[in-house]
Scaffold this motif. Structure first.
Motif, short mmCIF file in Angstrom:
data_model
loop_
_atom_site.label_atom_id
_atom_site.label_comp_id
_atom_site.label_asym_id
_atom_site.label_seq_id
_atom_site.Cartn_x
_atom_site.Cartn_y
_atom_site.Cartn_z
N ALA A 131 40.36 15.36 -25.77
CA ALA A 131 39.89 14.02 -25.41
C ALA A 131 38.38 13.90 -25.61
CB ALA A 131 40.24 13.72 -23.95
N GLN A 132 37.92 12.65 -25.77
CA GLN A 132 36.49 12.39 -25.88
C GLN A 132 35.78 12.81 -24.59
OE1 GLN A 132 35.44 8.27 -25.87
NE2 GLN A 132 33.52 8.56 -26.96
N LYS A 133 34.55 13.31 -24.73
CA LYS A 133 33.80 13.77 -23.57
C LYS A 133 32.40 13.16 -23.56
CE LYS A 133 36.24 18.15 -23.28
NZ LYS A 133 37.18 17.82 -24.33
N SER A 134 31.88 12.99 -22.38
CA SER A 134 30.51 12.50 -22.24
C SER A 134 29.54 13.65 -22.45
CB SER A 134 30.30 11.90 -20.85
OG SER A 134 28.95 11.58 -20.64
N GLU A 135 28.34 13.34 -22.87
CA GLU A 135 27.32 14.36 -23.08
C GLU A 135 26.59 14.70 -21.79
OE1 GLU A 135 24.77 13.11 -26.20
OE2 GLU A 135 26.33 13.21 -27.75
N PHE A 136 26.88 13.99 -20.72
CA PHE A 136 26.21 14.27 -19.45
C PHE A 136 27.21 14.03 -18.32
CE2 PHE A 136 25.59 9.86 -20.54
CZ PHE A 136 25.85 9.18 -19.36
N GLY A 137 26.91 14.64 -17.17
CA GLY A 137 27.78 14.46 -16.02
C GLY A 137 28.98 15.40 -16.05
N ASP A 138 29.75 15.37 -14.99
CA ASP A 138 30.92 16.22 -14.86
C ASP A 138 32.03 15.78 -15.80
OD1 ASP A 138 29.75 17.79 -12.94
OD2 ASP A 138 30.63 16.71 -11.25
N LEU A 139 32.88 16.74 -16.18
CA LEU A 139 34.07 16.41 -16.97
C LEU A 139 35.00 15.50 -16.17
CD1 LEU A 139 34.91 19.94 -18.46
CD2 LEU A 139 34.03 17.95 -19.71
N TYR A 140 35.82 14.75 -16.89
CA TYR A 140 36.74 13.80 -16.26
C TYR A 140 37.63 14.51 -15.23
CZ TYR A 140 40.06 9.93 -15.85
OH TYR A 140 40.85 8.92 -15.37
N SER A 141 38.14 15.69 -15.59
CA SER A 141 39.05 16.39 -14.67
C SER A 141 38.35 16.72 -13.35
CB SER A 141 39.58 17.67 -15.32
OG SER A 141 38.52 18.51 -15.75
N TYR A 142 37.08 17.12 -13.40
CA TYR A 142 36.33 17.42 -12.18
C TYR A 142 36.13 16.16 -11.34
CZ TYR A 142 35.10 22.05 -13.98
OH TYR A 142 35.15 23.34 -14.43
N GLN A 143 35.81 15.06 -11.99
CA GLN A 143 35.60 13.82 -11.26
C GLN A 143 36.90 13.30 -10.65
OE1 GLN A 143 32.74 10.93 -12.75
NE2 GLN A 143 32.46 12.19 -14.57
N LEU A 144 37.99 13.41 -11.40
CA LEU A 144 39.28 12.95 -10.88
C LEU A 144 39.69 13.82 -9.69
CD1 LEU A 144 41.57 10.89 -11.36
CD2 LEU A 144 42.68 12.62 -12.79
N SER A 145 39.46 15.13 -9.79
CA SER A 145 39.79 16.04 -8.70
C SER A 145 38.96 15.73 -7.45
CB SER A 145 39.52 17.48 -9.15
OG SER A 145 39.68 18.39 -8.08
N GLY A 146 37.64 15.65 -7.61
CA GLY A 146 36.77 15.41 -6.45
C GLY A 146 37.00 14.07 -5.80
N THR A 147 37.25 13.04 -6.61
CA THR A 147 37.46 11.70 -6.06
C THR A 147 38.79 11.62 -5.32
OG1 THR A 147 36.24 10.84 -7.96
CG2 THR A 147 37.36 9.24 -6.58
N THR A 148 39.83 12.23 -5.89
CA THR A 148 41.14 12.24 -5.22
C THR A 148 41.04 12.96 -3.88
OG1 THR A 148 42.28 12.27 -7.37
CG2 THR A 148 43.56 12.93 -5.44
N TYR A 149 40.38 14.11 -3.87
CA TYR A 149 40.22 14.87 -2.63
C TYR A 149 39.45 14.06 -1.59
CZ TYR A 149 38.87 18.63 0.53
OH TYR A 149 38.66 19.40 1.64
N GLY A 150 38.39 13.38 -2.03
CA GLY A 150 37.61 12.57 -1.11
C GLY A 150 38.42 11.46 -0.47
N ILE A 151 39.29 10.82 -1.26
CA ILE A 151 40.13 9.75 -0.71
C ILE A 151 41.13 10.32 0.29
CG2 ILE A 151 41.86 8.01 -1.28
CD1 ILE A 151 40.38 7.58 -3.92
N LEU A 152 41.70 11.47 -0.01
CA LEU A 152 42.63 12.10 0.94
C LEU A 152 41.92 12.42 2.26
CD1 LEU A 152 44.59 14.48 -1.46
CD2 LEU A 152 45.60 12.70 0.00
N GLN A 153 40.69 12.89 2.18
CA GLN A 153 39.94 13.19 3.40
C GLN A 153 39.64 11.92 4.20
OE1 GLN A 153 39.62 16.51 4.38
NE2 GLN A 153 41.02 16.41 2.64
#
Length: 345
Positions: A131-153
């Motif tokens: 998949a296409q990736k950004s040149e800066f910031g976290d990978l999509y998988s990391y952001q999806l993981s962290g955001t999902t966890y935050g919503i569960l909390q």
């Protein structure tokens, strides 16, 4: 103490060749607009890892899908072979459990699998290499993981119903709103000890070819897989995925609901495990390390999977699926791998 996967440095290059999971490509004649990541895109702050972490593997043993897998598989269809075995209510009260995590990156690039392991909530996210990736910031998988966890909390803090599907959908929507670049599979589960008295229930959602296996001893004393998610594939080597050009949404997720029993072992992993290791081998590894606890079991699964990935002669599940799809494949499939093991008593 909850933990969330942290990025690992790129390891040394190896001389093995392997293909990466493909990003979804639109059929010819259909134009899709690529979005770019905005400066205000969502970023996650990951707490430190909980406990030891080692080598892990991606899982995703394809279930011999033929031409029908080129069509989108809805939740109803995906759930048909995923019916969990029925259990009588456990009268002794909620089960207790311990968790272990293991991981290893594909040595050809930085780790793209992300995971979280909280007190009740667990998830594995396999970033799609193609998949296409950004040149800066976290990978999509990391952001999806962290955001999902935050919503569960937040669901727990606000004493709302705990719903992994809602949390995953909220995270997916937030990343879409921020025009975050990339795509990922997702497997998210929560252990529910309250909503159904007498039961401990594993509830969750799965999109793509990451997934779970529930292993249980039968009356004969033998371990067997009593429940597993079915990989969702558009076609060979192209799993359902959230983000990017993919038409997939959380609505297509397989809903997970499994009543658990004392002694159950739950494996949550990316497809690096299942592409390389057969169910019978997974059971052998779990039996050999069961007495040492979930961290040892996760490390055994991951360590063995990496050995298989580096074997140029072995016949693996992914290779059999490649042959079924008219592709040539020999040896193991090198890949990022992440595995979480839960052991119930």
């Amino acid at each position: 103490m909850a933990g969330i996967h942290a990025k690992m440095a790129m390891a040394a290059m190896v001389a093995l060749m392997a293909t990466s999971a493909e990003a979804f490509l639109a059929p010819q004649g259909i134009s899709l607009v690529l979005t770019t990541k905005s400066a205000s895109s969502f970023k996650t702050t990951r707490p430190p890892l909980r406990g030891p972490h080692h080598v892990a593997l991606k899982m995703g043993l394809f279930d011999a899908f033929k031409s029908a897998t080129e069509k989108l598989i809805g939740a109803e269809e995906a759930n048909l072979p995923n019916m969990a075995p029925q259990l009588s209510a456990v009268g002794t009260g909620p089960l207790t459990w311990t968790a272990g995590v293991s991981e290893i990156p594909d040595p050809r690039h930085a780790m793209e699998d992300a995971w979280f392991a909280g007190d009740y909530d667990y998830g594995v996210f396999d970033g799609v290499t193609g998949a296409q990736k950004s040149e800066f910031g976290d990978l999509y998988s990391y952001q999806l993981s962290g955001t999902t966890y935050g919503i569960l909390q937040r669901q727990r803090e606000q004493k709302k119903p705990i719903d992994p599907l809602v949390a995953l959908d909220g995270a997916f929507s937030a990343l879409n709103d921020a025009m975050t670049v990339g795509s990922s599979t997702a497997c998210v589960v929560s252990v529910d000890t309250k909503s159904e008295p007498g039961y401990t229930i594993l509830k969750g959602a799965n999109v793509g070819d990451s997934g779970i296996k529930v292993v249980r001893r039968g009356q004969d004393g033998m371990m067997k897989v009593v429940y597993q998610t079915v990989p969702q594939m558009h076609y060979f080597n192209c799993p359902f995925q959230l983000g990017g050009n993919s038409p997939d949404t959380v609505d297509l997720a397989t809903r997970i609901r499994v009543p658990l029993a004392p002694g159950d072992i739950v494996v949550i992993a990316s497809d690096g495990l299942y592409d390389n290791v057969y169910d019978s081998q997974i059971i052998d590894l779990l039996e050999a390390t069961e007495a040492q606890g979930p961290t040892a079991m996760a490390e055994a699964l991951v360590g063995y999977a990496r050995q298989v990935q580096e074997d140029p002669q072995v016949v693996i599940p992914y290779g059999l699926e490649a042959q079924a799809a008219g592709k040539k494949w020999t040896g193991g499939k090198l890949d990022d791998t992440a595995a979480i093991v839960l052991q119930f008593s």
